[in-house]
Design a protein around this motif. Structure first.
Motif, mmCIF file in Angstrom:
data_model
loop_
_atom_site.group_PDB
_atom_site.id
_atom_site.type_symbol
_atom_site.label_atom_id
_atom_site.label_comp_id
_atom_site.label_asym_id
_atom_site.label_seq_id
_atom_site.Cartn_x
_atom_site.Cartn_y
_atom_site.Cartn_z
ATOM 1 N N ASP A 52 5.006 -7.144 -13.194
ATOM 2 C CA ASP A 52 4.879 -5.916 -13.949
ATOM 3 C C ASP A 52 3.621 -6.024 -14.791
ATOM 4 N N SER A 99 8.525 2.229 1.330
ATOM 5 C CA SER A 99 9.375 2.473 0.174
ATOM 6 C C SER A 99 9.695 3.952 0.011
ATOM 7 N N SER A 100 10.933 4.223 -0.349
ATOM 8 C CA SER A 100 11.322 5.607 -0.641
ATOM 9 C C SER A 100 10.656 6.092 -1.926
ATOM 10 N N ARG A 101 10.067 5.180 -2.675
ATOM 11 C CA ARG A 101 9.363 5.537 -3.908
ATOM 12 C C ARG A 101 7.899 5.896 -3.661
ATOM 13 N N SER A 102 7.476 5.861 -2.425
ATOM 14 C CA SER A 102 6.098 6.228 -2.103
ATOM 15 C C SER A 102 5.878 7.679 -2.502
ATOM 16 N N SER A 103 4.840 7.915 -3.275
ATOM 17 C CA SER A 103 4.603 9.254 -3.825
ATOM 18 C C SER A 103 4.012 10.233 -2.817
ATOM 19 N N CYS A 128 0.374 3.527 1.510
ATOM 20 C CA CYS A 128 1.176 2.508 0.848
ATOM 21 C C CYS A 128 1.310 1.274 1.734
#
Length: 74
Positions: A69, A13-17, A23
């Motif tokens: 969520d 994911s491009s949202r991986s911090s 991840c």
């Protein structure tokens, strides 16, 4: 005996911090089956979970609908 997994086009994911170091990676199994594989990026040679296309589509739909969520009470 576990079956040998065909090649997979892994994606992080491009949202991986942390740039992909800790991840989950997912990707299509490149055998024309429509299956999707999942693994931990820090342990690429460890266990891989493989889902059918129907299972994966149901999961993605659930994510989009907010079913996973867990930060808000149900």
């Amino acid at each position: 005996m576990s079956e040998s997994l065909p090649p997979v086009a892994w994606h992080i994911s491009s949202r991986s911090s942390d740039g992909g170091g800790s991840c989950v990676e997912a990707g299509p199994v490149l055998d024309g089956s429509g299956r999707v594989a999942l693994r931990h990026s820090k342990a690429p040679d460890a266990a891989t979970i493989v889902y059918t296309r129907a299972e994966w589509d149901a999961f993605v739909a659930g994510v989009k609908d907010g079913e996973f969520d867990f930060s808000t009470p149900a």
